[in-house]
Design an enzyme around this catalytic site. Structure first.
Site, mmCIF file in Angstrom:
data_model
loop_
_atom_site.group_PDB
_atom_site.id
_atom_site.type_symbol
_atom_site.label_atom_id
_atom_site.label_comp_id
_atom_site.label_asym_id
_atom_site.label_seq_id
_atom_site.Cartn_x
_atom_site.Cartn_y
_atom_site.Cartn_z
ATOM 1 N N ASN A 73 82.734 46.443 65.673
ATOM 2 C CA ASN A 73 83.939 47.254 65.549
ATOM 3 C C ASN A 73 84.798 46.809 64.369
ATOM 4 O O ASN A 73 85.487 47.613 63.748
ATOM 5 C CB ASN A 73 84.758 47.190 66.836
ATOM 6 N N GLU A 174 78.661 52.057 65.536
ATOM 7 C CA GLU A 174 79.108 52.790 66.730
ATOM 8 C C GLU A 174 80.072 53.920 66.383
ATOM 9 O O GLU A 174 81.140 54.057 66.980
ATOM 10 C CB GLU A 174 79.737 51.822 67.744
ATOM 11 N N GLU A 293 72.343 45.492 68.880
ATOM 12 C CA GLU A 293 73.258 44.826 69.824
ATOM 13 C C GLU A 293 72.633 44.915 71.208
ATOM 14 O O GLU A 293 72.405 46.012 71.712
ATOM 15 C CB GLU A 293 74.653 45.459 69.843
#
Length: 502
Positions: A73, A174, A293
Site C-alpha cells: 500500500n 492492489e 503476497e
C-alpha cells in the site's frame, strides 16, 4: 478403518520446473520492516551502511532469491525521488497508507545494496496510484540505463555509476482496493498498466512486468477484474499477481489448516481466467502468476488499531506466529509447488518484523518465528522439477471445506543432485498418519534425513525470551526399501523427507 496415506510420484509425470523466485519475500516501508528491521544504525551488528548483519544472516539462511519493494500500500503514495541522493536532503513525508512519518533514510539505492548483501534481487514496484507512466519510465531509466541521460547520470552523481539492472517490476499494488491511494476500476488500471509497461520496456526491453490481479479472492470484482485488466494489457505484461492472507480468528484449527484448499482454488481460477483471455486474443503467450503476497495474518489486528498515528516505524503488523501457523504456511508452500507450471514467482509477506518469519528487538537480538522453518526447508530443498502427486488419504469435513485430506504432500525431483524431497503436512490434530511413498520409477533410494516440525501445543510460539520453543528436529522415522519409503507423520506436523536416488 485404520488411518493410512499413500503417494505415488513418477519422474516422467511432471508438473513443471521450480523457478527459484517462487521463494521470494517482501520488504515494505511499513512498521519495523525497514527501520529497526533490516536497517538499524548503531546496532551492535550494524555494518557501515547501517544494515543489521544478524538479520542478513537469517535472511541468507532461507536463501531468498527476490524481494519485493517498497510496497505494498505504501507505494501508491510514494515518490521514489524522495529516497535517493544525499540523505540529509531527503524529505520527511506523511505516509498516508499506514499513517506514519517516512524519514526516507533508506531508498532505492540502499535497498539494492542490501539485496546484494542478502544474495537476493529486487522486485521493484512502481506507483500507479498518485503517479503514472512518466514517473515509472523515469524510475526504470534511473535504475537500469547505463549513462548519458538525465536520470542515469543522476544515479551516477548519487554514487552508483553502474546500473542496478533490476529485471522484475510490479505495475502498482492492489489497485482494485478502496483502501488504496488512487484506487482504480479494472478498465482504468488496465489502461495505465498497459501504457506504463509500454514506456518502461522502451527504456529497457529486458525487464519483466507484473500486472495487479485482485487484492484477494473475496473482492466483489474477482475474477472479472482479472479478465478486464488482461484484455487491456495482455501483450504488455508477463505475470499477473495474486494476494491472499489467512487467519484463525474463530480458533477452529481444523478449518484453519484446510484453507490452503482455498488457495488452490484461487490459483486455479486465475489461471482459467488468464487462459480465457489468451484464447480470446488468439495469443501464443501464456501469462504466468506472481503470488507476491501470501501468509497468515490476523494476530496483530487488534494491537494495530491502538497505534497512535504519525510516528516513525511503530510496531505494526507484528504477528507472533505459533505452531499451527507454521503448518498452514507449509501447506501453502505445497500449494505453490503443485502449480509450479504457472506460479513462477511468490513473495511471503513479509520478511522482517511485519507479518514475518524473522523478528528483531531494537538494539537487541533477532530470532526465527515458527513459519521460518517450512519456508527455509522449501527454499533450500524444493528446487528442481515438481512431480505429479497421486495422493490417497483419509479425509475430514471442516466448516468451510469438505473432503479435506489429512495428508497434504508433494515431491520435488532435483536431477542434478540426484535427490527427491517430499514435503508433507499431517493435518490430523490428534493422530499420527502412516505414510507410504511409491517412487517406482527411481529404482532404489536411501533416506538422507527426515526433518519434522511438531509441538505438543498448537499455540506454542517462538519469542525473544524463548526463541527455540518450536524448532525442527531430524528424528523422523522415514525408511526406504528400494523405491518404497515408509514414514510415520506425527499429529499436526510438517515433514521434509529427503531421499538420495541410488
Amino acid at each position: 478403518m485404520a488411518m493410512k496415506a499413500t503417494m505415488i510420484a513418477d519422474k516422467d509425470f511432471t508438473i513443471g520446473e521450480v523457478d527459484k523466485r517462487l521463494y521470494g519475500s517482501f520488504i515494505e516501508h511499513l512498521g519495523r520492516a525497514v527501520y529497526g528491521g533490516i536497517y538499524e544504525p548503531g546496532h551492535p551488528s550494524a555494518d557501515e551502511q547501517g544494515f543489521r548483519t544478524d538479520v542478513l544472516e537469517l535472511v541468507k539462511g532461507i536463501g531468498v532469491p527476490i524481494v519485493r519493494y517498497p510496497g505494498g500500500n505504501f507505494v501508491s503514495g510514494y515518490n521514489w525521488e524522495d529516497g535517493v541522493g544525499p540523505v540529509e536532503l531527503r524529505p520527511k513525508r506523511m505516509e498516508l497508507a499506514w499513517r506514519t512519518i517516512e524519514p526516507n533514510l533508506v531508498g532505492l539505492n540502499e535497498f539494492v545494496d542490501w539485496c546484494r548483501k542478502a544474495n537476493s534481487e529486487p522486485m521493484m514496484a512502481v506507483n500507479l496510484g498518485t503517479r503514472g507512466p512518466e514517473e515509472a519510465r523515469q524510475l526504470v531509466e534511473y535504475s537500469n540505463h547505463p549513462s548519458g541521460s538525465y536520470w542515469s547520470d543522476l544515479r551516477a552523481k548519487h554514487g552508483y555509476k553502474q546500473p542496478h539492472g533490476i529485471k522484475t517490476w510490479c505495475l502498482g499494488n492492489e489497485m482494485d482496493g478502496p483502501w488504496q491511494i488512487g484506487a482504480k476500476t479494472a478498465a482504468e488500471y488496465g489502461r495505465i498498466a498497459a501504457e506504463s509497461a509500454k514506456v518502461m520496456r522502451w527504456v529497457d526491453p529486458s525487464i519483466e512486468l507484473v500486472a495487479c490481479g485482485s487484492s484477494n479472492l473475496r473482492m466483489p470484482t474477482f475474477p472479472e477484474w482479472e479478465r478486464t485488466v488482461l484484455e487491456l494489457c495482455y501483450d504488455q505484461v508477463d505475470y499477473l499477481s495474486l494476494h491472499q492472507y489467512y487467519g484463525n480468528r474463530d480458533n477452529d484449527t481444523a478449518n484453519f489448516l484446510a484453507q490452503s484448499m482455498g488457495m488452490d482454488s484461487f490459483i486455479h481460477t486465475v489461471i482459467a481466467t488468464a487462459d480465457y483471455v489468451q484464447a480470446k486474443k488468439r495469443s501464443k503467450k501464456k501469462i504466468h502468476l506472481s503470488f507476491d503476497e501470501w501468509n497468515v495474518w490476523y494476530h496483530s489486528n487488534d494491537a494495530d488499531a491502538r497505534i497512535e498515528p504519525w510516528s516513525v516505524a511503530p510496531p505494526q503488523l507484528e504477528d507472533v506466529y505459533n505452531h499451527e501457523d507454521a503448518l498452514l504456511v507449509g501447506s501453502m508452500l505445497i500449494s505453490l509447488l503443485k502449480r509450479a507450471d504457472r506460479v513462477k514467482m511468490a513473495c511471503l509477506a513479509q520478511l522482517v518484523n511485519v507479518i514475518a518469519p524473522i523478528m528483531t528487538a531494537s538494539g537487541g537480538g533477532a530470532w526465527k518465528q515458527t513459519i521460518y522453518y517450512p519456508y527455509m526447508h522449501a527454499s533450500l530443498f524444493g528446487r528442481g522439477t515438481v512431480l505429479v502427486p497421486l495422493v490417497s488419504s483419509p479425509k475430514y469435513d471442516a466448516k468451510d471445506y469438505t473432503d479435506v485430506p489429512y495428508l497434504d504432500a508433494v515431491a520435488v525431483h532435483n536431477a542434478e543432485a540426484g535427490e527427491v524431497t517430499v514435503f508433507a503436512v499431517n493435518r490430523h490434530l490428534s493422530e499420527a498418519l502412516p505414510f507410504e511413498i511409491d517412487l517406482r520409477s527411481f529404482g532404489g533410494c536411501r533416506v538422507l534425513e527426515h526433518l519434522v516440525l511438531e509441538s505438543g501445543d498448537l499455540k506454542a510460539a517462538n519469542t525473544q525470551d524463548a526463541p527455540d520453543r518450536v524448532v525442527p528436529h531430524a528424528r523422523g522415522s522415514a525408511e526406504a526399501d528400494g523405491s518404497a519409503v515408509r514414514a510415520r507423520l506425527g499429529q499436526a506436523s510438517w515433514n521434509v523427507i529427503r531421499l538420495k536416488v541410488v
